[in-house]
Design a protein around this motif. Structure first.
Motif, mmCIF file in Angstrom:
data_model
loop_
_atom_site.group_PDB
_atom_site.id
_atom_site.type_symbol
_atom_site.label_atom_id
_atom_site.label_comp_id
_atom_site.label_asym_id
_atom_site.label_seq_id
_atom_site.Cartn_x
_atom_site.Cartn_y
_atom_site.Cartn_z
ATOM 1 N N ILE A 147 -12.331 7.548 -2.380
ATOM 2 C CA ILE A 147 -10.874 7.448 -2.364
ATOM 3 C C ILE A 147 -10.338 8.835 -2.726
ATOM 4 C CG2 ILE A 147 -10.972 5.005 -3.018
ATOM 5 C CD1 ILE A 147 -9.916 5.851 -5.815
ATOM 6 N N SER A 148 -9.040 8.977 -2.753
ATOM 7 C CA SER A 148 -8.442 10.258 -3.138
ATOM 8 C C SER A 148 -8.905 10.635 -4.546
ATOM 9 C CB SER A 148 -6.923 10.145 -3.121
ATOM 10 O OG SER A 148 -6.451 9.847 -1.830
ATOM 11 N N ARG B 170 -4.329 -0.486 -0.640
ATOM 12 C CA ARG B 170 -4.779 0.515 0.323
ATOM 13 C C ARG B 170 -6.231 0.283 0.733
ATOM 14 N NH1 ARG B 170 -3.167 6.496 -1.198
ATOM 15 N NH2 ARG B 170 -3.995 6.748 0.908
ATOM 16 N N ARG C 150 -6.212 -2.630 3.080
ATOM 17 C CA ARG C 150 -5.654 -2.239 4.370
ATOM 18 C C ARG C 150 -6.662 -1.428 5.186
ATOM 19 N NH1 ARG C 150 -0.182 1.227 4.486
ATOM 20 N NH2 ARG C 150 -1.556 2.842 3.649
ATOM 21 N N PRO D 61 0.795 -1.220 0.000
ATOM 22 C CA PRO D 61 0.000 0.000 0.000
ATOM 23 C C PRO D 61 0.837 1.285 0.000
ATOM 24 C CG PRO D 61 -0.352 -1.260 2.024
ATOM 25 C CD PRO D 61 0.525 -2.067 1.145
ATOM 26 N N ASP D 62 2.066 1.210 0.476
ATOM 27 C CA ASP D 62 2.914 2.399 0.550
ATOM 28 C C ASP D 62 3.980 2.420 -0.540
ATOM 29 O OD1 ASP D 62 1.554 3.400 2.833
ATOM 30 O OD2 ASP D 62 2.663 1.984 4.077
ATOM 31 N N ASP E 6 -7.593 1.883 4.283
ATOM 32 C CA ASP E 6 -7.374 3.328 4.183
ATOM 33 C C ASP E 6 -8.676 4.057 3.862
ATOM 34 O OD1 ASP E 6 -4.755 2.638 4.576
ATOM 35 O OD2 ASP E 6 -3.992 3.583 2.755
ATOM 36 N N TRP E 7 -9.537 3.425 3.108
ATOM 37 C CA TRP E 7 -10.838 3.989 2.752
ATOM 38 C C TRP E 7 -11.906 2.959 3.083
ATOM 39 C CZ3 TRP E 7 -7.291 4.041 -1.649
ATOM 40 C CH2 TRP E 7 -6.579 5.236 -1.757
ATOM 41 N N GLN E 8 -12.984 3.396 3.698
ATOM 42 C CA GLN E 8 -14.074 2.509 4.090
ATOM 43 C C GLN E 8 -15.085 2.365 2.952
ATOM 44 O OE1 GLN E 8 -13.962 0.828 7.037
ATOM 45 N NE2 GLN E 8 -11.944 1.785 7.065
#
Length: 92
Positions: A40-41, A28, A31, A5-6, A33-35
């Motif tokens: 998302i971004s 991501r 993991r 993810p990174d 990072d977004w529900q």
């Protein structure tokens, strides 16, 4: 191919940048990072964060849409798809 993810985009690597980005975004999402049902971004943020062209970002998002991990809402953005319903075991 699994991505972290990174991870950063490797422009010289054997995997195309849009596939790398799709893999990173997939990781991501997994993991957390977004529900589910949350955005998302934005494309602009992803362009700036990963140093990619907008068309490359759009292509990566299209891969995730095809995999049903995300969905797009016109004029709103891209959202994480709801988790699939658990399947009931077949009664035999």
């Amino acid at each position: 191919m699994d991505f972290q993810p990174d991870a950063e985009i490797d422009h010289e690597g054997p995997v195309t940048p849009y596939r790398q980005l799709a893999g990173i975004l997939r990781a991501r999402i997994k993991r957390g990072d977004w529900q589910p049902n949350r955005p998302i971004s934005s494309e602009t943020q992803l362009v700036q964060q990963y140093g990619l062209a907008r068309t490359t970002v759009r292509r990566a998002i299209a891969v995730l849409v095809e995999e049903e991990l995300v969905f797009t809402v016109p004029q709103r953005g891209t959202y994480v798809a709801p988790l699939p319903e658990p399947k009931a075991p077949d009664s035999a």
